[in-house]
Design an enzyme around this catalytic site. Structure first.
Site, PDB file in Angstrom:
ATOM      1  CE  LYS A  58      36.295  34.733  37.489  1.00 37.83           C
ATOM      2  NZ  LYS A  58      37.304  34.417  38.502  1.00 37.83           N
TER       3      LYS A  58
ATOM      4  CE  LYS B 134      38.521  43.744  40.823  1.00 38.17           C
ATOM      5  NZ  LYS B 134      37.468  43.057  41.577  1.00 38.17           N
TER       6      LYS B 134
ATOM      7  CE  LYS C 233      27.282  44.781  44.979  1.00 31.61           C
ATOM      8  NZ  LYS C 233      27.376  43.384  45.466  1.00 31.61           N
TER       9      LYS C 233
END
Length: 332
Positions: A114, A199, A196
């Site tokens: 992140k 979103k 996978k």
């Protein structure tokens, strides 16, 4: 009568739920309530380590709660709540910050990932959120914590904190065990079947609340493969796109692969993709309609999260009082 074992899971309302979430995990959650005392929370406090639009965060939090209920998580059998409604999470999170070593936090892979993605906002919360996650878990003294591969490190850190804290103050926290859930279908992206469903690639992702016509269109555009035989056959190496569509079709219809291959024998990919899209539309229709109905009933939704927070707070505060006493805080 033997007491049920306790299980807890929290998911960030950082994006809309999709078909991969449902078939891979959520579909199986409803049945857990028969075996476990289950706590599920919307981890809204964790989402703010990355900047959020406030209106979107509120909307997604309530939509996620409504979708959980629509997917079969009965609020009468599961404790459903919003993390920020239970102040003990923040309170124990601070205490556990003081029992988590800097080196342990430095080794967390999600902090590294992140930090690389959000270089303009590498904040203290992004670094210390594993201590809050440990608090999320330990407040409810769970026996099991469901984990995927990306969360195993957090459960290991939580177990280290338990060992350290209990070593100083005695038997305060129950040692949680990682729970590897019954494997659901592994759903890949419609446009990139080697990865996978996510979103972050919306054109290859089917969202639970998406309109039927948009779902159908995405399946018609789904990647299949460029071989000359153009037959519906399961072969993840040579035909990843077709194999992914077969997995989806099997998961929503209950048919096995041999039956699917026989059903579409001699037919082209066009007919197959249309059939998969139609089957997904019909699977998601009752979930979408029920979630929309729940969202429209604001009084019911408020009752669910208010009662959930009350029940969660009762359990969490018992643990917090014990911790405060052990470390020497004066009782209020």
């Amino acid at each position: 009568m033997e007491e049920k074992k306790v299980m807890l899971s929290g998911i960030q309302p950082s994006g809309d739920l999709h078909l991969g979430n449902y078939l891979g995990a959520i579909k199986n959650w409803g049945a857990r309530a028969e075996e476990f005392e289950c706590f599920y929370f919307m981890a809204d406090m964790h989402t703010i380590t990355v900047r959020q639009n406030p209106a979107d965060l509120r909307r997604r939090t309530l939509e996620q709660l409504a979708q959980y209920i629509a997917c079969g998580l009965d609020p009468e059998k599961n404790t459903l709540f919003i993390q920020s409604h239970v102040s003990a999470h923040a309170q124990l999170g601070w205490v556990l910050n003081c029992y988590t070593m800097f080196g342990e936090l430095s080794r967390m892979t999600q902090f590294k990932d992140k930090s690389a993605k959000h270089k303009d906002n590498i904040n203290g919360g992004l670094f210390t959120y594993p201590s809050l996650m440990a608090a999320d878990i330990l407040l409810y003294q769970p026996d099991f914590v469901p984990v995927g591969e990306d969360q195993k490190q957090h459960v290991e850190l939580t177990r280290n904190i338990v060992q350290r804290f209990n070593g100083i103050y005695g038997d305060v926290f129950k040692m949680p065990q990682p729970y590897i859930p019954k494997a659901g279908a592994r759903i890949m992206g419609l446009t990139a079947p080697e990865a996978k469903m996510s979103k972050s690639v919306p054109e290859g992702c089917v969202f639970l609340m998406e309109k039927p016509e948009d779902i159908a269109r995405k399946f018609k555009r789904a990647v299949t493969d460029s071989d000359t035989e153009r037959c519906v056959h399961f072969d993840p190496e040579r035909k990843p796109g077709v194999s992914n569509l077969m997995n989806i079709y099997c998961a929503v219809t209950g048919k096995d692969r041999q039956a699917v291959e026989a059903e579409f024998s001699g037919q082209g990919y066009g007919a197959f993709k249309t059939a998969v899209g139609d089957a997904v539309v019909e699977t998601l229709r009752p979930i979408r309609e029920e979630a929309a109905r729940i969202l429209a009933d604001k009084a019911y939704l408020e009752k669910v999260y208010t009662e959930g927070a009350q029940k969660a707070s009762y359990v969490a505060n018992k643990t917090l009082r014990k911790v405060y006493k052990k470390i020497g805080f004066v009782a209020r």
